[in-house]
Design a protein around this motif. Structure first.
Motif, PDB file in Angstrom:
ATOM      1  N   LEU A 105      11.248  13.374   9.692  1.00 53.30           N
ATOM      2  CA  LEU A 105      11.419  12.524  10.867  1.00 53.30           C
ATOM      3  C   LEU A 105      10.307  11.483  10.979  1.00 53.30           C
ATOM      4  CD1 LEU A 105      12.692  14.818  13.770  1.00 53.30           C
ATOM      5  CD2 LEU A 105      13.909  12.973  12.612  1.00 53.30           C
ATOM      6  N   ILE A 106       9.096  11.865  10.626  1.00 51.06           N
ATOM      7  CA  ILE A 106       7.994  10.905  10.664  1.00 51.06           C
ATOM      8  C   ILE A 106       8.260   9.758   9.697  1.00 51.06           C
ATOM      9  CG2 ILE A 106       5.560  10.578  10.030  1.00 51.06           C
ATOM     10  CD1 ILE A 106       5.082  13.419  11.190  1.00 51.06           C
ATOM     11  N   GLY A 175       3.189   8.961  19.131  1.00 52.83           N
ATOM     12  CA  GLY A 175       2.388   7.911  19.752  1.00 52.83           C
ATOM     13  C   GLY A 175       1.630   7.128  18.693  1.00 52.83           C
ATOM     14  N   LEU A 176       1.150   7.838  17.671  1.00 52.39           N
ATOM     15  CA  LEU A 176       0.485   7.174  16.549  1.00 52.39           C
ATOM     16  C   LEU A 176       1.443   6.208  15.862  1.00 52.39           C
ATOM     17  CD1 LEU A 176      -1.747   6.824  14.399  1.00 52.39           C
ATOM     18  CD2 LEU A 176      -0.857   8.882  13.281  1.00 52.39           C
ATOM     19  N   ILE A 177       2.661   6.669  15.614  1.00 54.04           N
ATOM     20  CA  ILE A 177       3.648   5.812  14.957  1.00 54.04           C
ATOM     21  C   ILE A 177       4.005   4.623  15.846  1.00 54.04           C
ATOM     22  CG2 ILE A 177       6.010   5.709  14.067  1.00 54.04           C
ATOM     23  CD1 ILE A 177       5.666   8.696  13.331  1.00 54.04           C
ATOM     24  N   ASN A 178       4.196   4.872  17.126  1.00 56.71           N
ATOM     25  CA  ASN A 178       4.574   3.786  18.030  1.00 56.71           C
ATOM     26  C   ASN A 178       3.494   2.715  18.131  1.00 56.71           C
ATOM     27  OD1 ASN A 178       6.977   5.102  18.540  1.00 56.71           O
ATOM     28  ND2 ASN A 178       6.288   6.019  20.461  1.00 56.71           N
ATOM     29  N   SER A 179       2.237   3.101  17.913  1.00 53.05           N
ATOM     30  CA  SER A 179       1.152   2.118  17.986  1.00 53.05           C
ATOM     31  C   SER A 179       1.239   1.083  16.869  1.00 53.05           C
ATOM     32  CB  SER A 179      -0.209   2.822  17.929  1.00 53.05           C
ATOM     33  OG  SER A 179      -0.473   3.343  16.629  1.00 53.05           O
ATOM     34  N   PRO A 186       5.443  -5.506   7.795  1.00 52.19           N
ATOM     35  CA  PRO A 186       5.763  -5.077   6.429  1.00 52.19           C
ATOM     36  C   PRO A 186       5.332  -6.110   5.397  1.00 52.19           C
ATOM     37  CG  PRO A 186       7.621  -4.684   7.898  1.00 52.19           C
ATOM     38  CD  PRO A 186       6.628  -5.494   8.676  1.00 52.19           C
ATOM     39  N   SER A 187       4.796  -5.625   4.289  1.00 53.29           N
ATOM     40  CA  SER A 187       4.373  -6.499   3.202  1.00 53.29           C
ATOM     41  C   SER A 187       4.528  -5.747   1.892  1.00 53.29           C
ATOM     42  CB  SER A 187       2.912  -6.930   3.384  1.00 53.29           C
ATOM     43  OG  SER A 187       2.043  -5.811   3.239  1.00 53.29           O
ATOM     44  N   ARG A 188       4.367  -6.459   0.789  1.00 53.63           N
ATOM     45  CA  ARG A 188       4.474  -5.805  -0.520  1.00 53.63           C
ATOM     46  C   ARG A 188       3.364  -4.785  -0.723  1.00 53.63           C
ATOM     47  NH1 ARG A 188       5.013 -10.450  -4.946  1.00 53.63           N
ATOM     48  NH2 ARG A 188       3.335 -11.314  -3.653  1.00 53.63           N
ATOM     49  N   ASP A 189       2.202  -5.033  -0.124  1.00 53.53           N
ATOM     50  CA  ASP A 189       1.074  -4.119  -0.287  1.00 53.53           C
ATOM     51  C   ASP A 189       1.153  -2.909   0.639  1.00 53.53           C
ATOM     52  OD1 ASP A 189      -0.078  -5.763  -2.222  1.00 53.53           O
ATOM     53  OD2 ASP A 189      -1.113  -6.966  -0.710  1.00 53.53           O
ATOM     54  N   LEU A 190       1.828  -3.079   1.760  1.00 52.09           N
ATOM     55  CA  LEU A 190       1.933  -1.978   2.718  1.00 52.09           C
ATOM     56  C   LEU A 190       3.378  -1.881   3.198  1.00 52.09           C
ATOM     57  CD1 LEU A 190       0.347   0.227   4.139  1.00 52.09           C
ATOM     58  CD2 LEU A 190      -0.127  -1.382   6.003  1.00 52.09           C
ATOM     59  N   THR A 191       4.197  -1.279   2.355  1.00 58.72           N
ATOM     60  CA  THR A 191       5.599  -1.089   2.705  1.00 58.72           C
ATOM     61  C   THR A 191       5.732   0.067   3.688  1.00 58.72           C
ATOM     62  OG1 THR A 191       5.999   0.491   0.920  1.00 58.72           O
ATOM     63  CG2 THR A 191       6.269  -1.861   0.397  1.00 58.72           C
ATOM     64  N   ALA A 192       6.909   0.196   4.256  1.00 56.51           N
ATOM     65  CA  ALA A 192       7.155   1.300   5.185  1.00 56.51           C
ATOM     66  C   ALA A 192       6.996   2.645   4.489  1.00 56.51           C
ATOM     67  CB  ALA A 192       8.552   1.167   5.787  1.00 56.51           C
ATOM     68  N   ASP A 193       7.411   2.740   3.232  1.00 54.85           N
ATOM     69  CA  ASP A 193       7.288   4.005   2.503  1.00 54.85           C
ATOM     70  C   ASP A 193       5.826   4.373   2.275  1.00 54.85           C
ATOM     71  OD1 ASP A 193      10.005   4.369   2.377  1.00 54.85           O
ATOM     72  OD2 ASP A 193      10.223   3.514   0.371  1.00 54.85           O
ATOM     73  N   VAL A 194       5.026   3.388   1.873  1.00 53.32           N
ATOM     74  CA  VAL A 194       3.595   3.647   1.657  1.00 53.32           C
ATOM     75  C   VAL A 194       2.940   4.061   2.968  1.00 53.32           C
ATOM     76  CG1 VAL A 194       1.380   2.575   1.078  1.00 53.32           C
ATOM     77  CG2 VAL A 194       3.396   2.132  -0.347  1.00 53.32           C
ATOM     78  N   LEU A 195       3.250   3.342   4.032  1.00 50.69           N
ATOM     79  CA  LEU A 195       2.646   3.643   5.328  1.00 50.69           C
ATOM     80  C   LEU A 195       3.060   5.025   5.819  1.00 50.69           C
ATOM     81  CD1 LEU A 195       0.896   2.623   7.642  1.00 50.69           C
ATOM     82  CD2 LEU A 195       2.945   1.579   8.635  1.00 50.69           C
ATOM     83  N   SER A 196       4.322   5.383   5.651  1.00 50.69           N
ATOM     84  CA  SER A 196       4.773   6.700   6.113  1.00 50.69           C
ATOM     85  C   SER A 196       4.098   7.814   5.327  1.00 50.69           C
ATOM     86  CB  SER A 196       6.295   6.812   6.012  1.00 50.69           C
ATOM     87  OG  SER A 196       6.735   6.702   4.675  1.00 50.69           O
ATOM     88  N   ASP A 197       3.851   7.590   4.034  1.00 50.60           N
ATOM     89  CA  ASP A 197       3.118   8.583   3.236  1.00 50.60           C
ATOM     90  C   ASP A 197       1.710   8.782   3.789  1.00 50.60           C
ATOM     91  OD1 ASP A 197       5.212   9.051   1.517  1.00 50.60           O
ATOM     92  OD2 ASP A 197       4.495   7.680  -0.042  1.00 50.60           O
ATOM     93  N   ILE A 199       0.566   8.119   6.850  1.00 50.19           N
ATOM     94  CA  ILE A 199       0.589   8.728   8.183  1.00 50.19           C
ATOM     95  C   ILE A 199       0.885  10.218   8.084  1.00 50.19           C
ATOM     96  CG2 ILE A 199       1.872   8.819  10.356  1.00 50.19           C
ATOM     97  CD1 ILE A 199       2.157   5.782  10.177  1.00 50.19           C
ATOM     98  N   THR A 200       1.849  10.577   7.252  1.00 54.36           N
ATOM     99  CA  THR A 200       2.193  11.990   7.087  1.00 54.36           C
ATOM    100  C   THR A 200       1.007  12.776   6.553  1.00 54.36           C
ATOM    101  OG1 THR A 200       4.499  11.395   6.644  1.00 54.36           O
ATOM    102  CG2 THR A 200       3.799  13.592   5.995  1.00 54.36           C
ATOM    103  N   ALA A 201       0.310  12.213   5.567  1.00 54.04           N
ATOM    104  CA  ALA A 201      -0.859  12.895   5.004  1.00 54.04           C
ATOM    105  C   ALA A 201      -1.949  13.064   6.059  1.00 54.04           C
ATOM    106  CB  ALA A 201      -1.387  12.111   3.807  1.00 54.04           C
ATOM    107  N   MET A 202      -2.167  12.031   6.872  1.00 49.00           N
ATOM    108  CA  MET A 202      -3.212  12.111   7.891  1.00 49.00           C
ATOM    109  C   MET A 202      -2.873  13.152   8.953  1.00 49.00           C
ATOM    110  SD  MET A 202      -4.935   9.063  10.149  1.00 49.00           S
ATOM    111  CE  MET A 202      -3.467   8.768  11.118  1.00 49.00           C
ATOM    112  N   ILE A 203      -1.602  13.198   9.373  1.00 47.52           N
ATOM    113  CA  ILE A 203      -1.199  14.144  10.409  1.00 47.52           C
ATOM    114  C   ILE A 203      -1.302  15.583   9.918  1.00 47.52           C
ATOM    115  CG2 ILE A 203       0.793  15.005  11.712  1.00 47.52           C
ATOM    116  CD1 ILE A 203       1.650  12.093  12.106  1.00 47.52           C
ATOM    117  N   PHE A 204      -0.817  15.840   8.723  1.00 44.91           N
ATOM    118  CA  PHE A 204      -0.726  17.226   8.266  1.00 44.91           C
ATOM    119  C   PHE A 204      -1.929  17.688   7.443  1.00 44.91           C
ATOM    120  CE2 PHE A 204       3.694  16.101   9.148  1.00 44.91           C
ATOM    121  CZ  PHE A 204       4.069  17.172   9.938  1.00 44.91           C
ATOM    122  N   ASP A 205      -2.654  16.749   6.841  1.00 43.63           N
ATOM    123  CA  ASP A 205      -3.798  17.134   6.012  1.00 43.63           C
ATOM    124  C   ASP A 205      -5.131  16.740   6.620  1.00 43.63           C
ATOM    125  OD1 ASP A 205      -1.912  18.020   4.155  1.00 43.63           O
ATOM    126  OD2 ASP A 205      -1.855  16.076   3.135  1.00 43.63           O
ATOM    127  N   GLY A 206      -5.108  15.854   7.631  1.00 43.64           N
ATOM    128  CA  GLY A 206      -6.347  15.404   8.243  1.00 43.64           C
ATOM    129  C   GLY A 206      -7.040  14.350   7.398  1.00 43.64           C
TER     130      GLY A 206
END
Length: 214
Positions: A105-106, A175-179, A186-197, A199-206
């Motif tokens: 979902l994230i 709330g983090l995602i909504n910010s 979106p850009s070639r350097d920071l696509t939605a897929d890269v960003l979601s990876d 964010i997911t790593a930060m939330i679950f791995d710190g």
């Protein structure tokens, strides 16, 4: 000699005050203008006159596409809510361990935000002053309940620490995602897929290495 040909003059009603031809509009183009104006001025601070000026359309032309300003708002908010709520009914959000469904979902929420950025931005800035705004906020609360339920289930399954509050954690996650609406483009350097990876790593791995822990 060939006779000189000229384009037929545009009718006066089809010209902007500057003399330029009025742009041809369909509902999608009108929505794009309306979302921009609603976001900049606020829904309550926007009149049909403002929309007419921003779009170059007459008021009657706007009413050719919609019945009211609030109908335009509801359609615009639906452009954000429909794909967002649809993610909760996808297989990745329905099967497997709760923590994996949360990760899914994230990722999907970030993708929806990137794909529908102007519409999501408007959604997150409504205040509940109209029936349509209250409807949108109720839809968002339904999404929050789904996420909080998954957090609680992940706690029960032992994949999230038992000392966290499910509802608070769900709000902090999304709330983090909504910010992202405040800075992400979106850009070639920071696509939605890269960003979601990330964010997911930060939330679950710190973000800490654990080196400073006693």
């Amino acid at each position: 000699m060939n006779p000189v040909t000229t384009k037929p003059a545009a009718r006066r009603g089809h010209l902007l005050p500057s003399g330029e031809p009025r742009p041809r509009y369909d509902l999608d183009r009108l929505l794009a203008v309306a979302v921009s104006v609603f976001t900049e001025r606020g829904y309550d601070g926007t009149s049909i006159e403002h929309l007419a000026k921003a779009s170059g359309l007459s008021k009657s032309s706007i009413y050719h596409h919609i019945e009211s300003k609030e109908q335009l708002l509801r359609i615009a908010l639906g452009r954000a809510l429909d794909p967002l709520l649809a993610t909760t009914r996808e297989d990745g959000a329905l099967t497997g361990r709760a923590v994996d469904r949360l990760r899914y979902l994230i990722r999907r929420d970030v993708q929806v935000l990137a794909d529908r950025l102007p519409y999501v931005t408007l959604l997150l800035r409504v205040h509940g002053n109209t029936e349509t705004e209250r409807w949108a906020m109720e839809q968002r609360r339904g999404f929050d309940k789904v996420v909080a339920g998954l957090v609680q289930k992940a706690i029960d399954e032992g994949d999230i620490r038992p000392d966290v509050d499910a509802a608070t954690t769900a709000r902090l996650m999304f709330g983090l995602i909504n910010s992202l609406i405040e800075w992400y483009r979106p850009s070639r350097d920071l696509t939605a897929d890269v960003l979601s990876d990330r964010i997911t790593a930060m939330i679950f791995d710190g973000i800490g290495t654990g080196a400073g822990r006693g």
